[in-house]
Design an enzyme around this catalytic site. Structure first.
Site, PDB file in Angstrom:
ATOM      1  N   GLU A  97       0.833  -1.207   0.000  1.00 49.38           N
ATOM      2  CA  GLU A  97       0.000   0.000   0.000  1.00 49.38           C
ATOM      3  C   GLU A  97       0.860   1.246   0.000  1.00 49.38           C
ATOM      4  OE1 GLU A  97      -3.394  -1.857   2.962  1.00 49.38           O
ATOM      5  OE2 GLU A  97      -2.484   0.065   3.423  1.00 49.38           O
ATOM      6  N   CYS A 110       3.186   8.483   1.519  1.00 51.50           N
ATOM      7  CA  CYS A 110       3.627   7.510   2.510  1.00 51.50           C
ATOM      8  C   CYS A 110       4.037   6.245   1.774  1.00 51.50           C
ATOM      9  CB  CYS A 110       2.465   7.248   3.475  1.00 51.50           C
ATOM     10  SG  CYS A 110       2.824   5.952   4.652  1.00 51.50           S
ATOM     11  N   CYS A 117       5.718  -7.314   7.017  1.00 48.65           N
ATOM     12  CA  CYS A 117       6.668  -6.777   7.993  1.00 48.65           C
ATOM     13  C   CYS A 117       6.997  -7.881   8.994  1.00 48.65           C
ATOM     14  CB  CYS A 117       6.047  -5.580   8.719  1.00 48.65           C
ATOM     15  SG  CYS A 117       7.187  -4.814   9.908  1.00 48.65           S
ATOM     16  N   CYS A 121       4.299  -6.168  15.545  1.00 48.55           N
ATOM     17  CA  CYS A 121       3.624  -5.277  16.507  1.00 48.55           C
ATOM     18  C   CYS A 121       2.147  -5.683  16.612  1.00 48.55           C
ATOM     19  CB  CYS A 121       3.735  -3.818  16.055  1.00 48.55           C
ATOM     20  SG  CYS A 121       5.434  -3.228  15.988  1.00 48.55           S
ATOM     21  N   CYS A 124      -0.682  -3.722  14.662  1.00 49.51           N
ATOM     22  CA  CYS A 124      -0.446  -3.329  13.276  1.00 49.51           C
ATOM     23  C   CYS A 124      -0.916  -4.400  12.297  1.00 49.51           C
ATOM     24  CB  CYS A 124       1.043  -3.060  13.079  1.00 49.51           C
ATOM     25  SG  CYS A 124       1.459  -2.612  11.394  1.00 49.51           S
ATOM     26  N   CYS A 341      -2.803   1.842   8.315  1.00 52.64           N
ATOM     27  CA  CYS A 341      -1.979   0.714   8.733  1.00 52.64           C
ATOM     28  C   CYS A 341      -2.208  -0.615   8.050  1.00 52.64           C
ATOM     29  CB  CYS A 341      -2.163   0.485  10.220  1.00 52.64           C
ATOM     30  SG  CYS A 341      -2.602   1.937  11.104  1.00 52.64           S
TER      31      CYS A 341
END
Ligand code: SAH
Length: 364
Positions: A97, A110, A117, A121, A124, A341
């Site tokens: 994204e 962004c 990832c 976290c 997220c 996110c």
């Protein structure tokens, strides 16, 4: 075996020139192609009208242009029209994204640095399926180029970049830096490092390495708590790089670079916004050239992540301000399209976009 085409996107003018000469093309063709790519945002050789047809055929035969090959699998625009989010599909099927935001000072993009990832976290969406792969420098650049094209059609341009999309930029350090260096190139876009921000969950060696670059890139730290047990439960990276070591590296970065460090602090109901949390945070950051950006969490109900009431968010912000910190409660952008996110990618994966089940019907 089929010869692989040479990827031109992200090659500097000097490298492009050398390559064109090796293809038997005139030297000035490189400058022309460079202008098409970076000034006019044209990613298709056939449309490069000042290049002789024969040369265009040679180019199409021997070279590729990455942004022209990335599919925009989905586009979403917020109701207020200020945030636009795209889900990009690279040729291997990887989904990433990127987001374009319109502020009063201009447009910012962004960028994602990785597909998925590895940081895990809890709050997220991007990391929920782990890391798929790193993005190349050209793939990072291409995100900016796709929005660049879109803006150029309206006679506009982006003026800021934040590396705050999916991924941990400091785990893909070389490619992220190579992309930012290209954005900075005076012969292409000439964007100032001062208008670029890299956001990290706190990879200390990455912060130190960035400091050694000596470039005035802005640093943002995803902090979210200054209590060991709370932060470790939210962000497993805290067990490897406990936040006091992150704060120390970030303060040194701020002092060396002269740039203000931004601390991002998502407000999660019942978890990190008591009076004591505010005092503790102030005690760590007081006296630093720092800004605290408070962000009401985007809810992730199956992980127990909810946002506090707005009045509690404002109260926490005021406490920090009274304690002498430069704190702001972030104006939310694009909440209606889940811009923050990785939620678009998550939703797409569930809907089968990854398997090609989504027919790319997103309006472009
Ligand atoms: N890995 C880098 C950059 C990607 S995360 C980092 O950690 O900074 C980008 C930002 O989005 C981080 O500040 C992250 O904490 C925030 N974020 C992730 N999930 C969120 C959620 N559910 N609500 C609000 N912000 C979130």
């Amino acid at each position: 075996m089929m010869e692989r085409k040479r990827e031109l996107f992200g090659l500097g003018l000097d490298a492009l020139e050398e390559f064109f000469l090796s293809l038997g093309l005139a030297r000035y063709r490189s400058k022309q192609v460079y202008n098409w790519l970076y000034k006019k945002f044209v990613f298709d050789f056939a449309a490069m009208s000042d290049i002789a047809k024969g040369d265009r055929e040679v180019l199409a035969d021997k070279c590729s242009i990455l942004p022209g090959e990335i599919e925009i699998a989905k586009t979403q625009r917020s109701a207020d029209g200020l945030t636009e989010k795209v889900l990009l599909r690279y040729s291997d099927g990887a989904l990433v994204e990127s987001v374009l935001m319109e502020h009063d000072y201009g447009h910012s993009v962004c960028l994602s640095s990785q597909v998925g990832c590895p940081m895990g976290c809890r709050f997220c969406a991007s990391g929920q399926q782990g890391l798929e792969r790193d993005l190349t420098a050209a793939e990072i650049l291409a995100q900016g180029a796709i929005f660049g094209k879109h803006l150029a059609e309206q006679g506009k341009r982006w003026s800021r970049l934040v590396v705050m999309g999916s991924g941990e930029p400091f785990l893909n350090y070389a490619n992220v830096l190579a992309a930012l260096d290209f954005f900075h190139r005076p012969d292409a876009w000439g964007l100032s490092y001062r208008h670029m921000t890299v956001s990290t969950c706190g990879i200390v060696p990455g912060i130190e390495r960035l400091a050694r670059e000596g470039k005035p890139i802005n640093l943002a730290i995803s902090l979210h708590s200054v209590r060991q047990e709370v932060r470790s439960a939210l962000m497993p990276a805290n067990k490897v790089y406990p936040f006091p070591s992150v704060l120390k590296a970030a303060a040194a970065y701020g002092a060396d670079s002269g740039r203000q460090v931004t601390y991002e602090y998502i407000l999660i109901a019942g978890l990190n916004h008591t009076e004591e949390d505010a005092e503790l945070l102030a005690s760590y950051l007081k006296g630093q050239n720092a800004a605290v950006n408070l962000i009401p969490a985007n809810p992730v109900p199956d992980k127990g992540i909810e946002r506090p009431a707005m009045k509690d968010c404002r109260a926490f912000c005021r406490r920090l301000q009274r304690a002498g910190l430069n704190a702001t409660l972030r104006k939310e952008m694009g909440k209606d399209i889940a811009a923050a996110c990785g939620q678009l990618r998550g939703a797409a994966a569930k809907a089968g976009v990854h398997e090609g089940g989504y027919s790319g019907a997103g309006d472009q």
